[in-house]
Write a protein that holds these residues in place. Structure first.
Motif, mmCIF file in Angstrom:
data_model
loop_
_atom_site.group_PDB
_atom_site.id
_atom_site.type_symbol
_atom_site.label_atom_id
_atom_site.label_comp_id
_atom_site.label_asym_id
_atom_site.label_seq_id
_atom_site.Cartn_x
_atom_site.Cartn_y
_atom_site.Cartn_z
ATOM 1 N N GLY A 4 0.814 -1.169 -0.123
ATOM 2 C CA GLY A 4 -0.066 -0.070 -0.024
ATOM 3 C C GLY A 4 0.928 1.363 0.114
ATOM 4 N N TYR A 5 0.235 2.433 0.329
ATOM 5 C CA TYR A 5 0.727 3.707 -0.061
ATOM 6 C C TYR A 5 1.472 4.021 1.595
ATOM 7 C CZ TYR A 5 -1.532 4.487 -4.122
ATOM 8 O OH TYR A 5 -1.804 4.242 -5.696
ATOM 9 N N HIS A 6 2.702 4.651 1.547
ATOM 10 C CA HIS A 6 3.348 5.045 2.809
ATOM 11 C C HIS A 6 3.646 6.364 2.698
ATOM 12 C CE1 HIS A 6 3.554 0.833 3.962
ATOM 13 N NE2 HIS A 6 3.744 0.585 2.880
ATOM 14 N N SER A 7 3.511 7.391 3.734
ATOM 15 C CA SER A 7 3.745 8.575 3.622
ATOM 16 C C SER A 7 5.145 8.961 3.673
ATOM 17 C CB SER A 7 2.980 9.379 4.654
ATOM 18 O OG SER A 7 1.562 9.509 4.501
ATOM 19 N N VAL A 8 5.613 9.892 2.956
ATOM 20 C CA VAL A 8 7.084 10.305 2.964
ATOM 21 C C VAL A 8 7.093 11.542 4.102
ATOM 22 C CG1 VAL A 8 8.968 11.186 1.966
ATOM 23 C CG2 VAL A 8 7.523 9.273 0.888
ATOM 24 N N PRO A 9 7.914 11.538 5.056
ATOM 25 C CA PRO A 9 7.814 12.770 5.792
ATOM 26 C C PRO A 9 8.156 14.030 5.079
ATOM 27 C CG PRO A 9 9.327 10.943 6.999
ATOM 28 C CD PRO A 9 8.757 10.475 5.695
ATOM 29 N N ASP A 10 7.886 15.157 5.460
ATOM 30 C CA ASP A 10 8.040 16.360 5.172
ATOM 31 C C ASP A 10 9.339 16.799 4.744
ATOM 32 O OD1 ASP A 10 5.115 16.776 5.091
ATOM 33 O OD2 ASP A 10 5.295 18.521 6.894
ATOM 34 N N GLY A 11 9.809 17.226 3.660
ATOM 35 C CA GLY A 11 11.172 17.711 3.520
ATOM 36 C C GLY A 11 12.130 16.524 3.066
ATOM 37 N N MET A 12 11.362 15.323 2.918
ATOM 38 C CA MET A 12 12.126 14.103 2.519
ATOM 39 C C MET A 12 11.781 13.659 0.950
ATOM 40 S SD MET A 12 13.895 13.994 5.376
ATOM 41 C CE MET A 12 14.395 12.181 5.487
ATOM 42 N N LEU A 13 12.656 12.812 0.522
ATOM 43 C CA LEU A 13 12.399 12.112 -0.772
ATOM 44 C C LEU A 13 12.533 10.626 -0.589
ATOM 45 C CD1 LEU A 13 14.211 14.302 -3.204
ATOM 46 C CD2 LEU A 13 11.825 14.489 -2.825
ATOM 47 N N ALA A 14 11.545 9.943 -1.339
ATOM 48 C CA ALA A 14 11.746 8.425 -1.695
ATOM 49 C C ALA A 14 12.120 7.966 -2.997
ATOM 50 C CB ALA A 14 10.817 7.683 -0.943
ATOM 51 N N THR A 15 13.183 6.992 -3.039
ATOM 52 C CA THR A 15 13.479 6.745 -4.437
ATOM 53 C C THR A 15 13.602 5.034 -4.169
ATOM 54 O OG1 THR A 15 14.778 6.765 -6.313
ATOM 55 C CG2 THR A 15 15.725 7.112 -4.302
ATOM 56 N N VAL A 16 13.343 4.446 -5.397
ATOM 57 C CA VAL A 16 13.890 2.945 -5.548
ATOM 58 C C VAL A 16 14.968 2.641 -5.937
ATOM 59 C CG1 VAL A 16 12.976 0.578 -6.355
ATOM 60 C CG2 VAL A 16 11.381 2.552 -5.652
ATOM 61 N N VAL A 17 15.878 2.063 -5.215
ATOM 62 C CA VAL A 17 17.380 1.747 -5.683
ATOM 63 C C VAL A 17 17.408 0.176 -6.019
ATOM 64 C CG1 VAL A 17 19.799 1.897 -4.896
ATOM 65 C CG2 VAL A 17 18.183 3.617 -4.117
ATOM 66 N N THR A 18 18.036 0.143 -7.470
ATOM 67 C CA THR A 18 18.280 -1.251 -7.650
ATOM 68 C C THR A 18 19.795 -1.256 -7.946
ATOM 69 O OG1 THR A 18 16.357 -1.250 -8.974
ATOM 70 C CG2 THR A 18 18.008 -2.963 -9.860
ATOM 71 N N SER A 19 20.101 -2.402 -7.369
ATOM 72 C CA SER A 19 21.611 -2.570 -7.405
ATOM 73 C C SER A 19 21.938 -3.780 -8.367
ATOM 74 C CB SER A 19 22.077 -3.215 -5.994
ATOM 75 O OG SER A 19 22.036 -1.997 -5.327
ATOM 76 N N LEU A 20 22.895 -3.819 -9.129
ATOM 77 C CA LEU A 20 23.236 -4.540 -10.187
ATOM 78 C C LEU A 20 24.757 -5.314 -10.290
ATOM 79 C CD1 LEU A 20 21.585 -1.888 -11.598
ATOM 80 C CD2 LEU A 20 21.242 -3.711 -13.299
ATOM 81 N N SER A 21 25.143 -6.283 -10.685
ATOM 82 C CA SER A 21 26.376 -6.524 -10.737
ATOM 83 C C SER A 21 27.066 -7.665 -11.967
ATOM 84 C CB SER A 21 26.770 -7.309 -9.539
ATOM 85 O OG SER A 21 26.253 -8.715 -9.470
ATOM 86 N N ILE A 22 28.224 -7.335 -12.417
ATOM 87 C CA ILE A 22 28.814 -8.410 -13.173
ATOM 88 C C ILE A 22 29.871 -9.429 -12.625
ATOM 89 C CG2 ILE A 22 29.825 -8.743 -15.516
ATOM 90 C CD1 ILE A 22 29.142 -5.768 -15.928
ATOM 91 N N THR A 23 29.818 -10.590 -12.662
ATOM 92 C CA THR A 23 30.915 -11.439 -11.949
ATOM 93 C C THR A 23 31.814 -11.811 -13.014
ATOM 94 O OG1 THR A 23 29.372 -13.567 -12.074
ATOM 95 C CG2 THR A 23 29.475 -11.879 -10.091
ATOM 96 N N SER A 24 31.998 -11.620 -14.224
ATOM 97 C CA SER A 24 33.066 -11.872 -14.963
ATOM 98 C C SER A 24 33.118 -10.826 -16.145
ATOM 99 C CB SER A 24 32.855 -13.286 -15.737
ATOM 100 O OG SER A 24 31.597 -13.485 -16.535
#
Length: 201
Positions: A4-24
């Motif tokens: 569901g939806y979640h409030s972000v506190p005043d003055g703050m930002l929220a972003t979705v971070v995706t981490s990726l890797s290469i192993t060779s």
């Protein structure tokens, strides 16, 4: 975390971070044969000179972490022998920043990778990524990784995947809007609405 939806506190930002890797080490993708730019490694850059490049490349994507550091704190990172910083300069304007962090043994983080607006969408991105791959795997590493977020250029995630990176985690990051603190220009990142705080008497 519940659905569901979640409030972000005043003055703050929220972003979705995706981490990726290469192993060779991946094969390099085709690039422009005669690039119209200069490329150099910055050895022990002065903090203000580094911040100027960092802001020119990253301000519209809300890069701010290095702007919040003291000179001493920043120097500890950018003067480390295990951090390689490269500057790309276009002959007709524009610039790019490539920063590789080898401070974790056996690993290289693509800490910063970006182009100023006049170079985005052209051949500079692929050329710069090929240099990143070459320099990362020139050291004895087992993993090359990067993270990107939903405030970055909308093509960033697909670009990294085409470059050989595979996603391995997803997180939500919440942080103070740097445009409200003055670290980043208030007109930057028009794709991320700026909500000014309004206090009622």
């Amino acid at each position: 975390m519940k659905e569901g939806y979640h409030s972000v506190p005043d003055g703050m930002l929220a972003t979705v971070v995706t981490s990726l890797s290469i192993t060779s080490c991946p094969d390099l993708r085709p690039e422009t044969a005669t690039p119209a730019w200069d490329f150099e490694r910055l050895l022990n850059p002065q903090p203000d000179a580094y911040r100027a490049i960092y802001k020119n490349v990253g301000e519209d994507w809300l890069w701010f972490s290095r702007l919040a550091m003291t000179d001493d704190g920043l120097n500890e990172v950018i003067h480390s022998p295990d951090v390689e910083i490269y500057h790309l300069r276009g002959h007709n304007g524009g610039e790019g920043l490539l920063e590789l962090d080898f401070r974790q043994p056996g690993s290289c983080e693509l800490a910063f990778f970006g182009l100023s607006s006049s170079l985005i969408g052209g051949p500079a991105g692929r050329w710069l990524m090929n240099r990143a791959v070459e320099r990362a795997w020139a050291r004895p590493i087992e993993r090359f990784w990067v993270h990107t977020c939903t405030f970055d250029h909308p093509a960033a995630l697909d670009f990294y995947r085409r470059s050989g990176f595979e996603p391995f985690s997803r997180q939500v990051e919440i942080f103070q809007d740097p445009r409200l603190t003055g670290l980043v220009d208030a007109k930057a990142a028009q794709h991320v609405p700026l909500i000014r705080l309004v206090y009622m008497p």
